[in-house]
Design a protein around this motif. Structure first.
Motif, PDB file in Angstrom:
ATOM      1  N   GLY A 288      35.693 -14.364 -11.087  1.00  0.00           N
ATOM      2  CA  GLY A 288      35.466 -13.064 -11.710  1.00  0.00           C
ATOM      3  C   GLY A 288      34.006 -12.862 -12.076  1.00  0.00           C
ATOM      4  O   GLY A 288      33.446 -11.776 -11.893  1.00  0.00           O
ATOM      5  N   LEU A 289      33.371 -13.923 -12.595  1.00  0.00           N
ATOM      6  CA  LEU A 289      31.941 -13.867 -12.900  1.00  0.00           C
ATOM      7  C   LEU A 289      31.116 -13.718 -11.623  1.00  0.00           C
ATOM      8  O   LEU A 289      30.215 -12.887 -11.539  1.00  0.00           O
ATOM      9  CB  LEU A 289      31.514 -15.138 -13.634  1.00  0.00           C
ATOM     10  N   LEU A 290      31.431 -14.530 -10.632  1.00  0.00           N
ATOM     11  CA  LEU A 290      30.659 -14.524  -9.387  1.00  0.00           C
ATOM     12  C   LEU A 290      30.750 -13.195  -8.660  1.00  0.00           C
ATOM     13  O   LEU A 290      29.768 -12.717  -8.082  1.00  0.00           O
ATOM     14  CB  LEU A 290      31.146 -15.651  -8.470  1.00  0.00           C
ATOM     15  N   SER A 291      31.927 -12.587  -8.669  1.00  0.00           N
ATOM     16  CA  SER A 291      32.117 -11.347  -7.922  1.00  0.00           C
ATOM     17  C   SER A 291      31.247 -10.222  -8.451  1.00  0.00           C
ATOM     18  O   SER A 291      30.922  -9.277  -7.723  1.00  0.00           O
ATOM     19  CB  SER A 291      33.594 -10.920  -7.946  1.00  0.00           C
ATOM     20  N   TYR A 292      30.846 -10.316  -9.719  1.00  0.00           N
ATOM     21  CA  TYR A 292      29.929  -9.315 -10.286  1.00  0.00           C
ATOM     22  C   TYR A 292      28.471  -9.734 -10.132  1.00  0.00           C
ATOM     23  O   TYR A 292      27.633  -8.981  -9.637  1.00  0.00           O
ATOM     24  CB  TYR A 292      30.239  -9.096 -11.770  1.00  0.00           C
ATOM     25  N   VAL A 293      28.160 -10.959 -10.539  1.00  0.00           N
ATOM     26  CA  VAL A 293      26.752 -11.324 -10.686  1.00  0.00           C
ATOM     27  C   VAL A 293      26.049 -11.584  -9.355  1.00  0.00           C
ATOM     28  O   VAL A 293      24.846 -11.333  -9.220  1.00  0.00           O
ATOM     29  CB  VAL A 293      26.612 -12.546 -11.625  1.00  0.00           C
ATOM     30  N   VAL A 294      26.764 -12.061  -8.334  1.00  0.00           N
ATOM     31  CA  VAL A 294      26.100 -12.354  -7.052  1.00  0.00           C
ATOM     32  C   VAL A 294      25.536 -11.093  -6.395  1.00  0.00           C
ATOM     33  O   VAL A 294      24.340 -11.034  -6.082  1.00  0.00           O
ATOM     34  CB  VAL A 294      27.032 -13.132  -6.106  1.00  0.00           C
ATOM     35  N   PRO A 295      26.357 -10.044  -6.159  1.00  0.00           N
ATOM     36  CA  PRO A 295      25.768  -8.839  -5.558  1.00  0.00           C
ATOM     37  C   PRO A 295      24.727  -8.161  -6.438  1.00  0.00           C
ATOM     38  O   PRO A 295      23.762  -7.585  -5.932  1.00  0.00           O
ATOM     39  CB  PRO A 295      26.978  -7.921  -5.303  1.00  0.00           C
ATOM     40  N   ILE A 296      24.902  -8.225  -7.768  1.00  0.00           N
ATOM     41  CA  ILE A 296      23.914  -7.650  -8.677  1.00  0.00           C
ATOM     42  C   ILE A 296      22.574  -8.373  -8.533  1.00  0.00           C
ATOM     43  O   ILE A 296      21.511  -7.749  -8.411  1.00  0.00           O
ATOM     44  CB  ILE A 296      24.412  -7.724 -10.140  1.00  0.00           C
ATOM     45  N   TYR A 297      22.615  -9.690  -8.543  1.00  0.00           N
ATOM     46  CA  TYR A 297      21.382 -10.474  -8.430  1.00  0.00           C
ATOM     47  C   TYR A 297      20.669 -10.191  -7.106  1.00  0.00           C
ATOM     48  O   TYR A 297      19.458  -9.961  -7.074  1.00  0.00           O
ATOM     49  CB  TYR A 297      21.710 -11.967  -8.541  1.00  0.00           C
ATOM     50  N   ILE A 298      21.417 -10.186  -6.014  1.00  0.00           N
ATOM     51  CA  ILE A 298      20.801  -9.958  -4.697  1.00  0.00           C
ATOM     52  C   ILE A 298      20.194  -8.558  -4.624  1.00  0.00           C
ATOM     53  O   ILE A 298      19.085  -8.369  -4.124  1.00  0.00           O
ATOM     54  CB  ILE A 298      21.828 -10.168  -3.568  1.00  0.00           C
ATOM     55  N   ALA A 299      20.914  -7.558  -5.148  1.00  0.00           N
ATOM     56  CA  ALA A 299      20.406  -6.181  -5.116  1.00  0.00           C
ATOM     57  C   ALA A 299      19.122  -6.050  -5.929  1.00  0.00           C
ATOM     58  O   ALA A 299      18.236  -5.259  -5.588  1.00  0.00           O
ATOM     59  CB  ALA A 299      21.464  -5.217  -5.655  1.00  0.00           C
ATOM     60  N   GLU A 300      19.000  -6.831  -7.002  1.00  0.00           N
ATOM     61  CA  GLU A 300      17.840  -6.717  -7.878  1.00  0.00           C
ATOM     62  C   GLU A 300      16.616  -7.490  -7.393  1.00  0.00           C
ATOM     63  O   GLU A 300      15.514  -7.254  -7.873  1.00  0.00           O
ATOM     64  CB  GLU A 300      18.219  -7.169  -9.294  1.00  0.00           C
ATOM     65  N   ILE A 301      16.799  -8.415  -6.446  1.00  0.00           N
ATOM     66  CA  ILE A 301      15.648  -9.195  -5.982  1.00  0.00           C
ATOM     67  C   ILE A 301      15.137  -8.773  -4.611  1.00  0.00           C
ATOM     68  O   ILE A 301      14.021  -9.120  -4.234  1.00  0.00           O
ATOM     69  CB  ILE A 301      15.956 -10.712  -5.942  1.00  0.00           C
ATOM     70  N   THR A 302      15.928  -8.000  -3.857  1.00  0.00           N
ATOM     71  CA  THR A 302      15.546  -7.680  -2.482  1.00  0.00           C
ATOM     72  C   THR A 302      14.815  -6.342  -2.399  1.00  0.00           C
ATOM     73  O   THR A 302      15.085  -5.425  -3.179  1.00  0.00           O
ATOM     74  CB  THR A 302      16.781  -7.631  -1.567  1.00  0.00           C
ATOM     75  N   PRO A 303      13.902  -6.179  -1.428  1.00  0.00           N
ATOM     76  CA  PRO A 303      13.269  -4.878  -1.185  1.00  0.00           C
ATOM     77  C   PRO A 303      14.320  -3.860  -0.753  1.00  0.00           C
ATOM     78  O   PRO A 303      15.341  -4.223  -0.162  1.00  0.00           O
ATOM     79  CB  PRO A 303      12.294  -5.169  -0.028  1.00  0.00           C
ATOM     80  N   LYS A 304      14.048  -2.588  -1.043  1.00  0.00           N
ATOM     81  CA  LYS A 304      15.070  -1.558  -0.795  1.00  0.00           C
ATOM     82  C   LYS A 304      15.448  -1.441   0.675  1.00  0.00           C
ATOM     83  O   LYS A 304      16.594  -1.135   1.005  1.00  0.00           O
ATOM     84  CB  LYS A 304      14.599  -0.202  -1.322  1.00  0.00           C
ATOM     85  N   ASN A 305      14.497  -1.709   1.596  1.00  0.00           N
ATOM     86  CA  ASN A 305      14.801  -1.560   3.011  1.00  0.00           C
ATOM     87  C   ASN A 305      15.655  -2.705   3.544  1.00  0.00           C
ATOM     88  O   ASN A 305      16.168  -2.636   4.658  1.00  0.00           O
ATOM     89  CB  ASN A 305      13.502  -1.462   3.833  1.00  0.00           C
ATOM     90  N   LEU A 306      15.837  -3.762   2.754  1.00  0.00           N
ATOM     91  CA  LEU A 306      16.647  -4.908   3.161  1.00  0.00           C
ATOM     92  C   LEU A 306      17.860  -5.118   2.257  1.00  0.00           C
ATOM     93  O   LEU A 306      18.679  -5.991   2.533  1.00  0.00           O
ATOM     94  CB  LEU A 306      15.792  -6.188   3.134  1.00  0.00           C
ATOM     95  N   ARG A 307      17.962  -4.321   1.193  1.00  0.00           N
ATOM     96  CA  ARG A 307      18.951  -4.581   0.150  1.00  0.00           C
ATOM     97  C   ARG A 307      20.387  -4.568   0.669  1.00  0.00           C
ATOM     98  O   ARG A 307      21.190  -5.448   0.345  1.00  0.00           O
ATOM     99  CB  ARG A 307      18.793  -3.556  -0.977  1.00  0.00           C
ATOM    100  N   GLY A 308      20.724  -3.591   1.489  1.00  0.00           N
ATOM    101  CA  GLY A 308      22.107  -3.483   1.956  1.00  0.00           C
ATOM    102  C   GLY A 308      22.536  -4.683   2.764  1.00  0.00           C
ATOM    103  O   GLY A 308      23.593  -5.274   2.527  1.00  0.00           O
ATOM    104  N   GLY A 309      21.704  -5.069   3.745  1.00  0.00           N
ATOM    105  CA  GLY A 309      22.045  -6.210   4.585  1.00  0.00           C
ATOM    106  C   GLY A 309      22.133  -7.503   3.800  1.00  0.00           C
ATOM    107  O   GLY A 309      23.061  -8.304   3.986  1.00  0.00           O
ATOM    108  N   PHE A 310      21.182  -7.726   2.901  1.00  0.00           N
ATOM    109  CA  PHE A 310      21.193  -8.953   2.117  1.00  0.00           C
ATOM    110  C   PHE A 310      22.388  -8.989   1.174  1.00  0.00           C
ATOM    111  O   PHE A 310      23.004 -10.046   0.989  1.00  0.00           O
ATOM    112  CB  PHE A 310      19.880  -9.089   1.329  1.00  0.00           C
ATOM    113  N   THR A 311      22.714  -7.864   0.551  1.00  0.00           N
ATOM    114  CA  THR A 311      23.855  -7.848  -0.364  1.00  0.00           C
ATOM    115  C   THR A 311      25.160  -8.095   0.375  1.00  0.00           C
ATOM    116  O   THR A 311      26.080  -8.720  -0.147  1.00  0.00           O
ATOM    117  CB  THR A 311      23.920  -6.509  -1.133  1.00  0.00           C
ATOM    118  N   THR A 312      25.226  -7.648   1.629  1.00  0.00           N
ATOM    119  CA  THR A 312      26.439  -7.836   2.415  1.00  0.00           C
ATOM    120  C   THR A 312      26.624  -9.291   2.838  1.00  0.00           C
ATOM    121  O   THR A 312      27.717  -9.681   3.231  1.00  0.00           O
ATOM    122  CB  THR A 312      26.426  -6.928   3.659  1.00  0.00           C
ATOM    123  N   VAL A 313      25.575 -10.103   2.757  1.00  0.00           N
ATOM    124  CA  VAL A 313      25.738 -11.536   3.014  1.00  0.00           C
ATOM    125  C   VAL A 313      26.750 -12.131   2.024  1.00  0.00           C
ATOM    126  O   VAL A 313      27.427 -13.125   2.326  1.00  0.00           O
ATOM    127  CB  VAL A 313      24.373 -12.261   2.925  1.00  0.00           C
TER     128      VAL A 313
END
Length: 495
Positions: free
Chosen positions: A160-185
């Motif tokens: 439950g913790l991971l399902s929230y914090v992992v995509p949030i963390y990735i979205a907050e560290i990646t450049p906007k032009n790469l955010r979608g692909g990286f978050t989908t990893v």
């Protein structure tokens, strides 16, 4: 940027895409001519932002948690016969064992946003993995049913913790032009976790499989020492120097971070003037659109039947008269490549087109499986029905992996402003896991009631998803988090 710009939406254009200039990647109603200044600014930022080694490493460490998520979901299918025989469980009791994972995930979801806000994204990931390690060990060494269920509950809390914090963390560290692909990893690694657990479970007993589940947990805990904290979270708590250092580390030693740093600082300072949000604050008009999209996607994702199929894949194949081992391997062969394709297409085609294609495919897949069971009940086309069920499951699995699996989490990580992100993330994740528990617990009983009717019901829900995406879900590709959140607020005010 003042408070009014946040609440009234003066920063950017509405998110629903009407015109897209492929050269400038400006999204809005007016095209390039109306937004040439924004286009130049956006273009320069896109060209200066790339996937640095630190961004890639940070993402890989974060998605180790996603693999843990997937292995926990995939565990109940190959472990079913071994757990039932060794612990003496009935089908109903095993349904409790399988579904208690999602109860734990709901508990984790309730506190996920607050934990991630108070101790940071890295701290939240570390705590989640401690829960998972304890849970896997409890399952592996259990002698009685309640001990195994307690372990499953602990793993669920970590999930439950991971399902929230992992995509949030990735979205907050990646450049906007790469955010979608990286978050989908995140979703790709969930699929890898599910798939490899299916395969490994075909050769190992359930206790050894549980012990193997601790390996990625340890890898993530060790990896957290080598990656930076989210710059946006550091800015939120007033650690400006650490925010700048983390951002420079992520973008590269020689990268110009002044524009991104200024944007994060201005937006965060504006949000600091707002009071700390609670769950009830989400139900204001300005957040209505974000809430409808975030919660709606999660409800439709779960009630489309994915966790019923993932938890009990072997049972479905056996019921349909097909080899469960061949069917499971076929699912693996489809799931990982299709998720990888979704990662590649995420920032090329956009979120909405992938969601529409994905939900159409899940609708068709469930329809085919339902038709297979219907023909089986009518004693018609007996040689064809097992193949039809396999094709339907593979179409569903491939289509879900392409978009509906990962994109709702990507959008959830994008649409809520940072002062609401903790409360909103907890609510959306809780809704997701509540739906998952309902489906995973009820699935065996639904199959006993009417196998064909169960899948026809899932197909109808996927049909509703198509309409929901077409009418309400915004396109967020190519925009900064601050632009997205401001535009969502603007849209809410207009409705």
């Amino acid at each position: 940027m003042g408070r009014e710009s946040i609440e009234e939406g003066k920063l950017s254009n509405p998110l629903l895409v009407k015109n897209i200039d492929p050269k400038s990647q400006v999204y809005g109603y007016g095209g390039r001519g109306e937004n040439s200044g924004a286009g130049n600014e956006q273009q320069s930022e896109t060209f200066s932002s790339s996937a640095t080694t630190m961004v890639v490493l940070s993402t890989l460490v974060a998605v180790s948690g996603s693999y843990v998520f997937g292995s926990a979901v995939g565990y109940s299918s190959p472990a079913r016969s071994g757990v039932m025989d060794d612990l003496g469980l009935t089908v109903a009791e095993y349904s409790v064992f399988g579904s208690i994972l999602t109860i734990g995930a709901m508990i984790g979801a309730v506190v996920s946003g607050r934990i991630a806000d108070y101790i940071g994204r890295r701290g939240a990931m570390a705590i989640s993995e401690i829960f998972c390690i304890l849970g896997w060990l409890a399952i592996a060494f259990s002698k009685v049913a309640w001990w195994a269920e307690l372990g499953r509950l602990l793993v669920g809390c970590g999930m439950g913790l991971l399902s929230y914090v992992v995509p949030i963390y990735i979205a907050e560290i990646t450049p906007k032009n790469l955010r979608g692909g990286f978050t989908t990893v995140h979703q790709l690694m969930i699929c890898c976790g599910v798939s490899l657990t299916y395969l490994i479970g075909a050769f190992l007993n359930w206790r050894a499989l549980a012990l193997i589940g601790t390996v990625p947990c340890v890898i993530q805990i060790l990896g957290l020492f080598f990656i930076p904290e989210s710059p946006r979270w550091l800015a939120k708590i007033g650690q400006e120097k650490k925010c700048e250092d983390a951002l420079q580390n992520l973008r590269g030693k020689n990268a110009d971070i002044s524009q991104e740093k200024s944007e994060i600082r201005d937006y965060t300072e504006t949000l600091k003037r707002l009071s700390e949000a609670s769950i009830l604050d989400l139900f204001q008009r300005r957040y209505a659109y974000s809430l409808i999209v975030g919660v709606g996607l999660m409800v439709l994702q779960q009630f489309g039947g994915v966790n019923g199929i993932a938890f009990y894949a072997s049972t479905i194949f056996i019921s349909a008269g097909f080899s469960d081992s061949i069917g499971t391997i076929a699912m693996v062969a489809v799931q990982i490549p299709m998720t990888g394709l979704g990662v590649i297409l995420m920032d090329k085609s956009g979120r909405r087109p992938l969601l529409l294609v994905s939900s159409t495919g899940t609708c068709l897949g469930c329809l085919l499986v339902g038709l297979s069971f219907l023909l089986q009940n009518l004693q018609q086309w007996k040689q064809v029905t097992p193949i039809l069920a396999l094709v339907g499951i593979l179409v569903f699995t491939g289509s879900f992996s392409l978009g509906m699996g990962g994109i709702p989490w990507v959008i959830m990580s994008e649409i809520f402003p940072i002062n609401m992100k903790g409360s909103a993330g907890s609510l959306v994740t809780l809704v997701s896991w509540l739906g998952s528990w309902i489906v995973s617990y009820a699935f065996n009983f639904l199959m006993d009631w009417n196998s064909a009717g169960t899948f026809f019901m899932f197909s109808c829900i996927s049909g509703v998803t198509i309409l929901f995406v077409a009418k309400l879900v915004p396109e967020t590709k190519g925009r900064t988090l601050e632009e997205i959140q401001t535009s969502m607020n603007q849209f809410s005010e207009k409705r």
